[in-house]
Each structure stands twice: as structure tokens, then as C-alpha cells.
Write a protein that holds these residues in place. Structure first.
Motif, PDB file in Angstrom:
ATOM      1  N   ASP A  96       0.881  -1.514  -0.046  1.00 24.82           N
ATOM      2  CA  ASP A  96       0.552  -0.476  -0.317  1.00 24.82           C
ATOM      3  C   ASP A  96       1.460   0.878   0.320  1.00 24.82           C
ATOM      4  O   ASP A  96       0.402   2.114   0.070  1.00 24.82           O
ATOM      5  CB  ASP A  96      -1.152   0.272   0.957  1.00 24.82           C
ATOM      6  N   THR A  97       1.859   1.089  -0.096  1.00 23.06           N
ATOM      7  CA  THR A  97       3.110   2.523   0.189  1.00 23.06           C
ATOM      8  C   THR A  97       2.790   3.135  -1.360  1.00 23.06           C
ATOM      9  O   THR A  97       3.044   4.033  -1.135  1.00 23.06           O
ATOM     10  CB  THR A  97       4.481   2.382   0.378  1.00 23.06           C
ATOM     11  N   ALA A  98       2.851   1.924  -2.421  1.00 23.70           N
ATOM     12  CA  ALA A  98       2.908   2.943  -3.499  1.00 23.70           C
ATOM     13  C   ALA A  98       1.267   3.459  -3.863  1.00 23.70           C
ATOM     14  O   ALA A  98       1.408   4.438  -4.403  1.00 23.70           O
ATOM     15  CB  ALA A  98       2.959   2.036  -4.724  1.00 23.70           C
ATOM     16  N   PHE A  99       0.334   2.798  -3.510  1.00 22.94           N
ATOM     17  CA  PHE A  99      -0.749   3.578  -3.681  1.00 22.94           C
ATOM     18  C   PHE A  99      -1.030   4.901  -2.488  1.00 22.94           C
ATOM     19  O   PHE A  99      -1.576   5.796  -2.533  1.00 22.94           O
ATOM     20  CB  PHE A  99      -2.475   2.733  -3.107  1.00 22.94           C
ATOM     21  N   ALA A 100      -0.474   4.879  -1.606  1.00 19.64           N
ATOM     22  CA  ALA A 100      -0.127   6.087  -0.700  1.00 19.64           C
ATOM     23  C   ALA A 100       0.084   6.747  -1.181  1.00 19.64           C
ATOM     24  O   ALA A 100      -0.631   8.665  -1.377  1.00 19.64           O
ATOM     25  CB  ALA A 100       0.135   5.799   0.595  1.00 19.64           C
ATOM     26  N   ALA A 101       1.400   6.968  -2.054  1.00 21.54           N
ATOM     27  CA  ALA A 101       2.560   7.701  -2.925  1.00 21.54           C
ATOM     28  C   ALA A 101       1.329   8.520  -4.142  1.00 21.54           C
ATOM     29  O   ALA A 101       1.344   9.680  -4.419  1.00 21.54           O
ATOM     30  CB  ALA A 101       3.015   7.048  -3.715  1.00 21.54           C
ATOM     31  N   LEU A 102       0.299   7.646  -4.586  1.00 26.67           N
ATOM     32  CA  LEU A 102      -0.444   7.934  -5.830  1.00 26.67           C
ATOM     33  C   LEU A 102      -1.547   8.955  -5.435  1.00 26.67           C
ATOM     34  O   LEU A 102      -2.133   9.602  -5.938  1.00 26.67           O
ATOM     35  CB  LEU A 102      -0.625   6.561  -6.672  1.00 26.67           C
ATOM     36  N   ASP A 103      -2.265   8.428  -4.046  1.00 28.31           N
ATOM     37  CA  ASP A 103      -3.330   9.308  -3.580  1.00 28.31           C
ATOM     38  C   ASP A 103      -2.117  10.547  -3.349  1.00 28.31           C
ATOM     39  O   ASP A 103      -3.069  11.466  -3.910  1.00 28.31           O
ATOM     40  CB  ASP A 103      -3.746   8.630  -2.125  1.00 28.31           C
ATOM     41  N   LYS A 104      -1.250  10.651  -2.540  1.00 31.03           N
ATOM     42  CA  LYS A 104      -1.264  11.800  -2.306  1.00 31.03           C
ATOM     43  C   LYS A 104      -0.648  13.107  -3.596  1.00 31.03           C
ATOM     44  O   LYS A 104      -0.945  14.054  -3.386  1.00 31.03           O
ATOM     45  CB  LYS A 104       0.419  12.014  -1.506  1.00 31.03           C
ATOM     46  N   GLN A 105      -0.890  12.365  -4.608  1.00 34.78           N
ATOM     47  CA  GLN A 105      -1.169  12.694  -6.305  1.00 34.78           C
ATOM     48  C   GLN A 105      -2.014  13.481  -6.555  1.00 34.78           C
ATOM     49  O   GLN A 105      -2.092  13.483  -8.030  1.00 34.78           O
ATOM     50  CB  GLN A 105       0.370  12.480  -6.745  1.00 34.78           C
ATOM     51  N   GLY A 106      -3.240  12.374  -5.829  1.00 33.75           N
ATOM     52  CA  GLY A 106      -4.173  13.197  -6.681  1.00 33.75           C
ATOM     53  C   GLY A 106      -4.669  12.027  -7.633  1.00 33.75           C
ATOM     54  O   GLY A 106      -5.362  12.620  -8.510  1.00 33.75           O
ATOM     55  N   GLN A 107      -4.020  11.092  -7.844  1.00 30.41           N
ATOM     56  CA  GLN A 107      -3.964   9.872  -8.929  1.00 30.41           C
ATOM     57  C   GLN A 107      -5.021   8.986  -8.729  1.00 30.41           C
ATOM     58  O   GLN A 107      -5.698   7.659  -9.571  1.00 30.41           O
ATOM     59  CB  GLN A 107      -3.064   8.910  -9.393  1.00 30.41           C
ATOM     60  N   LEU A 108      -6.024   8.999  -7.713  1.00 29.92           N
ATOM     61  CA  LEU A 108      -6.836   7.614  -7.145  1.00 29.92           C
ATOM     62  C   LEU A 108      -8.185   8.372  -6.586  1.00 29.92           C
ATOM     63  O   LEU A 108      -7.921   8.912  -6.578  1.00 29.92           O
ATOM     64  CB  LEU A 108      -6.342   6.954  -6.093  1.00 29.92           C
ATOM     65  N   LEU A 109      -9.280   7.238  -7.319  1.00 34.18           N
ATOM     66  CA  LEU A 109     -10.534   8.030  -7.293  1.00 34.18           C
ATOM     67  C   LEU A 109     -10.753   6.988  -5.822  1.00 34.18           C
ATOM     68  O   LEU A 109     -10.587   6.149  -5.292  1.00 34.18           O
ATOM     69  CB  LEU A 109     -11.286   6.700  -8.356  1.00 34.18           C
TER      70      LEU A 109
END
Length: 355
Positions: A96-109
Motif C-alpha cells: 500500500d506504500t505505492a498507493f499512498a504515494a499515488l493518493d498524495k499525487q491526487g491520482q486515485l478515485l
């Protein structure tokens, strides 16, 4: 539900869904979904059960899925390169670390899945519902060749000793999805969020000086163990368990597993591209719910029974494969919001100084 009876029930579900998946892609794509538009989903994935799950989903819903299967590192590189023109609808990888980074970049719905999570699954969920766990393993399992060595370490510090010089292998975090969370977990254990990076860099520098060998992924590290390049490997628990399950011990090779304190919880996680159009977003939500349903969980157990399918469920009352050992009691869960954004810098440091 009794575990054996539950697994049998899920097995019947898996068999029926996989049978339906045998229909042609054309037939699946033309399945009626009412008046709603249908678009192909593009699933970037690094799970051994991703393709069989996608086929079962298409058979169940009529929604076609194109699976782009690769190691996690290349997939994340691909997503970064496509930042201004995303080509993916969903990402499904370990950690989930990679997803947390993507979330911080505003890329996840954000999406709140329609599933009843167990205690471990609930602990992985984010308050903003940016991504969803579908199962979990731990990182790392220490797999060793008991036919060649009798010394079993009891701590990570033991691996710095002369008994292990030139005998330890691990995966490359730029290729292997499970490996950065392992490194981050070790850093967290050695120095916490304030001093963990420096403490971890010091540890891996010492481990390299003691002859650490780095291989691309779980399979490569296992091959090195099988061929005598190393006697100990730090790999994902599912890969280690699968190696023990499928290997007939010989006088030259007898794989066994130990867990050093503390293993890091490593969830398989799925997320939706915030930039996908409304049709694909709606379809992706259906895919997540399917993966977490009894039918979806059953299919996931069939996709890679000596590898990624050896996961512990995060859904309440879902069964697991019979060869899976009990869920470890001594594990840690790292904060993905803290360690996720550090992944690029830590992996770059590892590539430059340790590989």
C-alpha cells in the motif's frame, strides 16, 4: 463457516465462474448489461491471479478487461510516464506504500468497497477510501536451504555475522513490489519515522559489506537459492510458502522458512485511476466488489496456488489455501502515508549503493 467446508463452497463457486470465463472474449463483451455503456477496463497488475480474476469478472458482468501484467516496478514507472495521459483504469499490486504515494499525487478515485472486512483488512483501509485491500502476505519470509546450512538467524542483526557472509539474497526494490515495503518496514523497525532511513541505510550498507546478493524478483532469488548461489533468501511469504509446498526435498535442497521479528504486513491492493472516464470508474468499482465477493475470492485462490494465491484473506469468513500456515502473530504495520512518498528516494539510494 467451517474452513474446510467454506473452502469447498468457494471452490464450487470458482469452478462455475471459471467455466463461464471459458466463453470467448467476443461473447463476453457482447453480454447484455442493460442500457449502460460498456468500455474495456485496463488493469495494470502484478498478481499471479490477476488474469483469471479478470476473465471471471468478464464472464460474470460482460465487461471486458485488458490485463497488463508486469512486475510492480515497471508498472509504477509506466504510470508515472503516463501521468498526463493515463492509459490504465485500475492498478492491482502488492504494497500500500505505492498507493499512498499515488493518493498524495491526487491520482486515485476514492471508493468504499461493498465487503465485510476482517480485523486485518479493516486495519489496512484508509479513511479516505483511496484504495482497497484484497488479501495480504508478509515481508519478509526468510527461506533457507536446510540441506546445506543448520544456522538459522533469530534477528536481522544476525545476518551481519560471519556465518552468513556471502550467503544472503534478496529482491531488487526497483523491480519487486514486495521489496520496498520490506525495506521501509526494516527502516521503521530500526529507527522509526524520525531516524529510520539513516538507520536502514547503515544496516543495508553493512549487509552489502557482508556479501548481500540482489536479484530482480522473488523467482530469481528462489532460483539463486535452488542453484546454491545463496543459502538464505529474504522474499515474500507467499513465494516462500509456495517453494516449500512444491519442492520435494533432496540431499542437496530442502527449503525451510523462518520469520525474523518483525515481519511487515504486505497487502495486495487495488485502486482506480481518478482520470478514467465515468464509465470506466463505474466498471472498476464493480471489479473491486467482484474481487472481494465469495466468487472473486474463490477464483483468486485458483490463479497461482504455489505463489500469489497463498494469501491470508482480508474479507470476513473467506477461506485460504490449505497449505497456508496460520497468520503470523508478530508483525508490524507501517504507515503508508509516511513511507509511500519516500519510496522513490529510498529505491534510488538502494540502486546506487547496494545493488
Amino acid at each position: 463457516m467451517n474452513a474446510v467446508k467454506g473452502l469447498a463452497t468457494f471452490g464450487l463457486l470458482a469452478a462455475s465462474v471459471v467455466a463461464l470465463a471459458g466463453c470467448s472474449a467476443t461473447a463476453s463483451a457482447s453480454t447484455s448489461t442493460g442500457s449502460a455503456a460498456v468500455e474495456p477496463l485496463v488493469l495494470y497488475a502484478a498478481e499471479g491471479y490477476d488474469s483469471v480474476t479478470a476473465k471471471a469478472f468478464t464472464a460474470s458482468t460482460g465487461i471486458p478487461v485488458k490485463v497488463v501484467d508486469d512486475s510492480t516496478g515497471p508498472l509504477l514507472t509506466k504510470i508515472a510516464a503516463e501521468r498526463n495521459n493515463p492509459q490504465w483504469s485500475m492498478l492491482w499490486v502488492d504494497g500500500d506504500t505505492a498507493f499512498a504515494a499515488l493518493d498524495k499525487q491526487g491520482q486515485l478515485l476514492p471508493y468504499k468497497a461493498n465487503a465485510a472486512f476482517n480485523t486485518v483488512g479493516t486495519s489496512i483501509l484508509r479513511s479516505d477510501n483511496a484504495y482497497t485491500p484484497t488479501g495480504t502476505t508478509v515481508m519478509a519470509a526468510l527461506i533457507y536451504n536446510a540441506a546445506k546450512v543448520s544456522k538459522v538467524p533469530s534477528s536481522y542483526q544476525d545476518l551481519l555475522g560471519s556465518d552468513f557472509t556471502g550467503k544472503v539474497g534478496m529482491n531488487d526494490p526497483s523491480q519487486s513490489g514486495p521489496t520496498y515495503p520490506f525495506i521501509a518496514g526494516l527502516m521503521n523497525q530500526l529507527g522509526g519515522q524520525s531516524g529510520g532511513v539513516a538507520a536502514g541505510e547503515s544496516y543495508f550498507t553493512q549487509l552489502k559489506a557482508n556479501g548481500l546478493k540482489v536479484f530482480p524478483t522473488n523467482g530469481d532469488t528462489l532460483h539463486a537459492l535452488e542453484t546454491g548461489q545463496v543459502d538464505y533468501g529474504l522474499i515474500q511469504s507467499s513465494a516462500a510458502t509456495g517453494e516449500v509446498v512444491k519442492t520435494k526435498p533432496t540431499a542437496q535442497f530442502q527449503p525451510k522458512i523462518a520469520y525474523l521479528p518483525k515481519s511487515t504486513l504486505l497487502p495486495a491492493v487495488i485502486g482506480i485511476d481518478k482520470g478514467a472516464d465515468a464509465v470506466q470508474q463505474a466498471e472498476a468499482k464493480k471489479f473491486i466488489d467482484f474481487a472481494l465477493s465469495p466468487a472473486g475470492q474463490a477464483v483468486m485462490l485458483t490463479g497461482d496456488p504455489s505463489g500469489d494465491s497463498l494469501f491470508w484473506p482480508v474479507v470476513d469468513k473467506a477461506p485460504s489455501l490449505k497449505d497456508l500456515p496460520p497468520f503470523p502473530t508478530a508483525y508490524q504495520k507501517i504507515d503508508p502515508a509516511f513511507w509511500g512518498p519516500k519510496q522513490s528516494d529510498v529505491v534510488t539510494w538502494f540502486d546506487t549503493n547496494i545493488k
